[in-house]
Scaffold this motif. Structure first.
Motif, mmCIF file in Angstrom:
data_model
loop_
_atom_site.group_PDB
_atom_site.id
_atom_site.type_symbol
_atom_site.label_atom_id
_atom_site.label_comp_id
_atom_site.label_asym_id
_atom_site.label_seq_id
_atom_site.Cartn_x
_atom_site.Cartn_y
_atom_site.Cartn_z
ATOM 1 N N ARG A 324 0.832 -1.211 0.000
ATOM 2 C CA ARG A 324 0.000 0.000 0.000
ATOM 3 C C ARG A 324 0.866 1.260 0.000
ATOM 4 O O ARG A 324 0.446 2.304 -0.525
ATOM 5 N N GLU A 325 2.048 1.171 0.600
ATOM 6 C CA GLU A 325 2.928 2.342 0.707
ATOM 7 C C GLU A 325 3.375 2.838 -0.655
ATOM 8 O O GLU A 325 3.683 4.023 -0.820
ATOM 9 N N THR A 326 3.430 1.945 -1.630
ATOM 10 C CA THR A 326 3.819 2.335 -2.995
ATOM 11 C C THR A 326 2.621 2.432 -3.932
ATOM 12 O O THR A 326 2.778 2.461 -5.158
ATOM 13 N N GLY A 327 1.418 2.451 -3.346
ATOM 14 C CA GLY A 327 0.222 2.735 -4.130
ATOM 15 C C GLY A 327 -0.457 1.554 -4.777
ATOM 16 O O GLY A 327 -1.309 1.730 -5.655
ATOM 17 N N PHE A 328 -0.104 0.336 -4.343
ATOM 18 C CA PHE A 328 -0.714 -0.849 -4.947
ATOM 19 C C PHE A 328 -1.823 -1.433 -4.063
ATOM 20 O O PHE A 328 -1.755 -1.384 -2.834
ATOM 21 N N THR A 329 -2.822 -1.987 -4.730
ATOM 22 C CA THR A 329 -3.968 -2.557 -4.013
ATOM 23 C C THR A 329 -3.676 -3.942 -3.442
ATOM 24 O O THR A 329 -4.383 -4.403 -2.548
ATOM 25 N N ASP A 347 -6.177 -7.357 7.786
ATOM 26 C CA ASP A 347 -7.350 -7.047 8.604
ATOM 27 C C ASP A 347 -7.762 -5.600 8.369
ATOM 28 O O ASP A 347 -7.031 -4.805 7.774
ATOM 29 N N ASP A 348 -8.948 -5.232 8.843
ATOM 30 C CA ASP A 348 -9.508 -3.914 8.571
ATOM 31 C C ASP A 348 -8.623 -2.798 9.122
ATOM 32 O O ASP A 348 -8.505 -1.735 8.525
ATOM 33 N N ALA A 349 -7.984 -3.046 10.253
ATOM 34 C CA ALA A 349 -7.146 -2.025 10.874
ATOM 35 C C ALA A 349 -5.744 -1.981 10.281
ATOM 36 O O ALA A 349 -4.934 -1.131 10.676
ATOM 37 N N ALA A 350 -5.441 -2.883 9.358
ATOM 38 C CA ALA A 350 -4.098 -2.986 8.772
ATOM 39 C C ALA A 350 -3.041 -3.180 9.850
ATOM 40 O O ALA A 350 -1.916 -2.674 9.744
ATOM 41 N N SER A 351 -3.385 -3.926 10.888
ATOM 42 C CA SER A 351 -2.426 -4.216 11.958
ATOM 43 C C SER A 351 -1.389 -5.241 11.507
ATOM 44 O O SER A 351 -0.364 -5.421 12.163
ATOM 45 N N TYR A 352 -1.676 -5.915 10.410
ATOM 46 C CA TYR A 352 -0.711 -6.792 9.757
ATOM 47 C C TYR A 352 -1.053 -6.814 8.266
ATOM 48 O O TYR A 352 -2.114 -6.331 7.855
ATOM 49 N N GLY A 353 -0.165 -7.364 7.470
ATOM 50 C CA GLY A 353 -0.423 -7.463 6.037
ATOM 51 C C GLY A 353 -0.654 -8.906 5.631
ATOM 52 O O GLY A 353 -0.128 -9.835 6.248
ATOM 53 N N ALA A 354 -1.430 -9.100 4.586
ATOM 54 C CA ALA A 354 -1.669 -10.450 4.059
ATOM 55 C C ALA A 354 -1.989 -10.363 2.577
ATOM 56 O O ALA A 354 -2.791 -9.517 2.163
ATOM 57 N N ILE A 355 -1.355 -11.213 1.798
ATOM 58 C CA ILE A 355 -1.682 -11.358 0.376
ATOM 59 C C ILE A 355 -2.274 -12.746 0.179
ATOM 60 O O ILE A 355 -1.650 -13.757 0.494
ATOM 61 N N LYS A 381 7.796 -16.974 -4.946
ATOM 62 C CA LYS A 381 8.445 -16.372 -6.121
ATOM 63 C C LYS A 381 7.479 -15.444 -6.854
ATOM 64 O O LYS A 381 7.866 -14.366 -7.319
ATOM 65 N N ASP A 382 6.224 -15.882 -6.985
ATOM 66 C CA ASP A 382 5.222 -15.024 -7.625
ATOM 67 C C ASP A 382 5.069 -13.713 -6.859
ATOM 68 O O ASP A 382 5.050 -12.627 -7.450
ATOM 69 N N TYR A 383 4.946 -13.794 -5.533
ATOM 70 C CA TYR A 383 4.721 -12.588 -4.731
ATOM 71 C C TYR A 383 5.915 -11.641 -4.799
ATOM 72 O O TYR A 383 5.739 -10.415 -4.845
ATOM 73 N N MET A 384 7.134 -12.192 -4.835
ATOM 74 C CA MET A 384 8.313 -11.332 -4.989
ATOM 75 C C MET A 384 8.330 -10.699 -6.381
ATOM 76 O O MET A 384 8.739 -9.541 -6.539
ATOM 77 N N HIS A 385 7.891 -11.455 -7.369
ATOM 78 C CA HIS A 385 7.796 -10.918 -8.730
ATOM 79 C C HIS A 385 6.823 -9.746 -8.772
ATOM 80 O O HIS A 385 7.082 -8.729 -9.422
ATOM 81 N N TYR A 386 5.714 -9.864 -8.057
ATOM 82 C CA TYR A 386 4.690 -8.811 -8.059
ATOM 83 C C TYR A 386 5.100 -7.602 -7.224
ATOM 84 O O TYR A 386 4.939 -6.453 -7.651
ATOM 85 N N PHE A 387 5.589 -7.857 -6.001
ATOM 86 C CA PHE A 387 5.699 -6.797 -5.000
ATOM 87 C C PHE A 387 7.120 -6.516 -4.522
ATOM 88 O O PHE A 387 7.319 -5.695 -3.638
ATOM 89 N N GLY A 388 8.111 -7.222 -5.078
ATOM 90 C CA GLY A 388 9.480 -6.938 -4.717
ATOM 91 C C GLY A 388 10.020 -7.840 -3.621
ATOM 92 O O GLY A 388 9.322 -8.702 -3.079
ATOM 93 N N GLN A 389 11.286 -7.602 -3.263
ATOM 94 C CA GLN A 389 11.985 -8.457 -2.318
ATOM 95 C C GLN A 389 11.330 -8.476 -0.943
ATOM 96 O O GLN A 389 11.430 -9.456 -0.202
ATOM 97 N N GLN A 390 10.647 -7.413 -0.591
ATOM 98 C CA GLN A 390 9.989 -7.350 0.717
ATOM 99 C C GLN A 390 8.974 -8.476 0.883
ATOM 100 O O GLN A 390 8.675 -8.907 2.004
ATOM 101 N N ALA A 391 8.450 -8.977 -0.222
ATOM 102 C CA ALA A 391 7.459 -10.056 -0.162
ATOM 103 C C ALA A 391 8.071 -11.376 0.293
ATOM 104 O O ALA A 391 7.342 -12.329 0.587
ATOM 105 N N ALA A 392 9.408 -11.439 0.378
ATOM 106 C CA ALA A 392 10.059 -12.662 0.861
ATOM 107 C C ALA A 392 9.968 -12.801 2.378
ATOM 108 O O ALA A 392 10.169 -13.896 2.917
ATOM 109 N N ASP A 393 9.672 -11.716 3.065
ATOM 110 C CA ASP A 393 9.662 -11.712 4.531
ATOM 111 C C ASP A 393 8.316 -12.179 5.071
ATOM 112 O O ASP A 393 7.590 -11.439 5.742
ATOM 113 N N VAL A 394 7.977 -13.430 4.770
ATOM 114 C CA VAL A 394 6.685 -13.998 5.185
ATOM 115 C C VAL A 394 6.786 -14.481 6.634
ATOM 116 O O VAL A 394 7.660 -15.264 6.986
#
Length: 471
Positions: A324-329, A347-355, A381-394
């Protein structure tokens, strides 16, 4: 409200036995109990909900392993959520969506239904959607098989119908992706008549169903979510009914009409005798039960011919919704990855992230025998392709494959290929003597969804209360 009746070693006699403790069976039981009937519910699993299932996360949140969204015109499920005091919040849909065509990346605003492509493709997709909506508007949701052109429409696959209008590779890829996100099947597996009836059902008594409502977030079937997860719906309903009358871990093996005219419902652990029966299951699963006397030839054919979609869900949990910080849904469609479509499942409060990623149709079948670690690697690998290296920190993975569920066999719903719906569709709802059919597939509006499950259960209960056969 009368209590549900427990079974025992000597079959107990009740007014109605309900097979299946999903939203359909629970809704049927509730209506019957409110009318003063005695009811016993059989459930093969150790829980209620069927294809609606919550999972608690390590961070204290909840994700849905099954049905997850609600939207406009889904009046029955929204009414149940309101009755149970459940809060509803909008799916995050602010910013930019992504589409991947091989290595080609297309960004487009979340307000758009489909990604912008070349002029020919965009025009053809618009023409196809207009054709689907126009034809769906001519379908009677109660009796789609009575359409004047039903035989012709049921002899054509959805893919053939669509590809006669959309000629470009990108356009066909986009449409096939949309089909997979709706039905978790390939477009050449589905009857055109069946698909049109499904589209017609994406509305209510005052609002025509449309293809856009099936694929959209704003104004569509993915518009909102339930705080605490959709699993609160069947569990809240079961609590209202009383769980002591649900026979868990009790797979129904046979339903036999006795000399008295009543039915003996034989479970793997306990049996019950009932004057009427509601089978609230998908047709393929209902076909596993032995019926004596046999059900109608049409019903038998329907149970053999309908098939389940293939679907898995892969949810990656993060400390925050960083996209969301870079403008993606968080919404992506992909023509080549293991994942076909993603949504922001924070969650609604964005207390954590989930894809949340959907693995569907042939892609899911290809991974049915993969290990969970292998799926995590592919999806990661798909999530990193979409959203960058940060998506590896699951922080946590929540992966669920409905194909591997014995008492589901796939999802989200049972489907009809060519030559099935027009010939045998009437058997979806037509009672066989005292055996009545429910389940989301047997709904007029929103078949395949939680709303359809509730509607079909209430309709089957109404048949019994009216003492009327469905024609």
């Amino acid at each position: 409200m009368p209590h549900l009746s427990l079974g025992n070693p000597n079959p107990l006699e009740v007014d109605v036995a309900v097979v299946g403790a999903g939203l359909s069976g629970l809704s049927a039981a509730r209506k019957l109990l409110d009318a003063g009937k005695t009811v016993t519910i059989f459930e093969a699993r150790d829980r209620v909900g069927g294809r609606v299932l919550n999972r608690k996360l390590k961070n204290g949140g909840v994700t849905e392993l099954g049905a997850a969204f609600v939207g406009p015109t889904q009046d029955n499920v929204l009414a149940l959520a309101s009755e149970l005091g459940l809060a509803i919040f909008k799916e995050y849909n602010s910013g930019t969506n992504l589409a991947y065509f091989g290595d080609r990346r297309v960004e487009f605003p979340s307000a758009s239904t489909v990604p912008p492509l070349d002029e020919v493709t965009t025009t053809e997709i618009g023409t196809l959607i207009f054709e689907l909506d126009s034809l769906a508007a001519t379908i009677d949701v109660e009796h789609p098989w009575n359409h004047p052109n039903a035989t012709r429409l049921d002899s054509v696959t959805l893919r053939d119908a669509a590809h006669s209008i959309v000629t470009t590779n990108d356009g066909r890829d986009v449409f096939d992706l949309a089909v997979e996100t709706i039905w978790s099947a390939e477009s050449d597996q589905l009857s055109y008549l069946y698909a049109l009836a499904y589209i017609a059902g994406a509305g209510n008594e005052t609002t025509l169903g449309t293809f856009e409502r099936l694929i959209s977030v704003n104004g569509g079937g993915q518009e909102s979510r339930i705080e605490g997860g959709t699993g609160l719906l069947p569990n809240g309903l079961a609590d209202k009914l009383g769980r002591d009358g649900i026979l868990f871990n009790n797979t129904v093996q046979s339903i036999s009409r006795q000399a008295s005219g009543k039915y003996l419902i034989k479970g793997s652990r306990k049996s019950v005798t009932a004057s009427q029966v509601i089978v609230a299951m998908s047709p393929p699963l209902a076909g596993r039960i032995t019926y004596s006397p046999p059900v109608s030839a049409k019903r038998a054919q329907l149970m053999r011919r309908m098939f389940m979609g293939s679907i898995g869900k892969a949810n990656a949990i993060y400390t925050s919704p960083f996209w969301r910080e870079t403008g993606f849904t968080g919404q992506v469609i992909d023509t080549v990855g293991a994942v076909r479509a993603t949504y922001d499942d924070s969650d609604d409060a964005a207390s954590y992230g989930a894809i949340l990623g959907f693995i569907q149709a042939d892609r899911m079948k290809a991974l049915d025998n993969a290990t969970e670690a292998e799926i995590q690697e592919l999806v990661g690998k798909d999530y990193m392709h979409y959203f960058g290296q940060q998506a590896a920190d699951v922080e946590e993975w929540a992966i669920f494959r409905w194909d591997k569920e014995k008492y589901s066999g796939g999802g989200p719903t049972a489907l009809a290929g060519v030559g099935t719906f027009q010939r045998y569709g009437t058997a979806l709802k037509k009672a066989d003597g005292g055996i009545h059919w429910a389940g989301t597939e047997a709904s007029d509006y929103w078949p395949g969804y939680m709303n359809g499950a509730i509607r079909s259960g209430e309709r089957a209960a109404d048949e019994i209360l009216r003492g009327a056969d469905l024609v």
